[in-house]
Design a protein around this motif. Structure first.
Motif: not given
Length: 190
Positions: A27-32, A35-45
């Motif tokens: 429903w909503k998404v945010s990417s952080v 660094t080149v190695i670490t990526t996190a995607t936050f999402w919520s419904n």
């Protein structure tokens, strides 16, 4: 009869999209990108909030208490559940009231059931559209607010699926209601 079949296909397709929106994750998404190695995607419904790391592992947390939720999430939950229920009853009334089915009684009773199903689908679409719009308004308000310092989110795919489903429900419901008025005008001429 062909008009009713088209309306039925539109409304059922819309109801399926609306129903699939309720449990959809994004429903909503945010990417952080740290660094080149670490990526996190936050999402919520409407039910939980999660984070997914670059390896694809998700860590989710259900909302702990219904009474502790923000009011807009409670409103969106209620509207989406109402939308699914209204669409379900609209489908039943449409199946019984359509001219191509053999159940439902007299022609007048079937016409009334068809109009009733049209109103159910219109209300179902409006409930879903309202819920998705309230949720999207909250996301965009926080995103464009320069004083909002918490993590900012963007619109998720579920909102677009919900909007598309609600438009199909409203269009099909309107066609159901207009097909009845065509039937009455034909009877007056004859």
């Amino acid at each position: 009869m062909a008009t009713e079949i088209v309306a039925f296909l539109l409304t059922i397709s819309g109801w399926i999209l609306v129903s699939s929106t309720l449990p959809t994750d994004y429903w909503k998404v945010s990417s952080v990108d740290g660094t080149v190695i670490t990526t996190a995607t936050f999402w919520s419904n409407l039910w939980k909030t999660c984070v997914t790391d670059s390896t694809g592992v998700s860590n989710c947390k259900d909302f702990p208490s219904m009474l502790a939720l923000d009011a807009y999430i409670q409103v969106c939950r209620g509207l989406m559940i109402a939308s699914v229920c209204l669409g379900f009853f609209g489908a039943i009334f449409a199946l019984v009231g359509m001219k191509c089915t053999k159940i439902g009684g007299s022609e007048t009773t079937k016409a009334r059931l068809t109009v009733l199903s049209g109103f159910h689908f219109i209300l179902s679409g409006l409930c879903c559209m309202t819920a998705c719009s309230i949720y999207a308004h909250r996301i965009t308000t926080e995103f464009f607010d320069p004083l909002f310092v918490a993590q900012k989110f963007e619109l998720g795919a579920a909102l677009f699926i919900g909007w598309a489903g609600s438009v199909l429900c409203v269009l099909g419901g309107l066609i159901f209601c207009l097909s009845l008025s065509e039937g009455f005008s034909m009877r007056r001429v004859a």
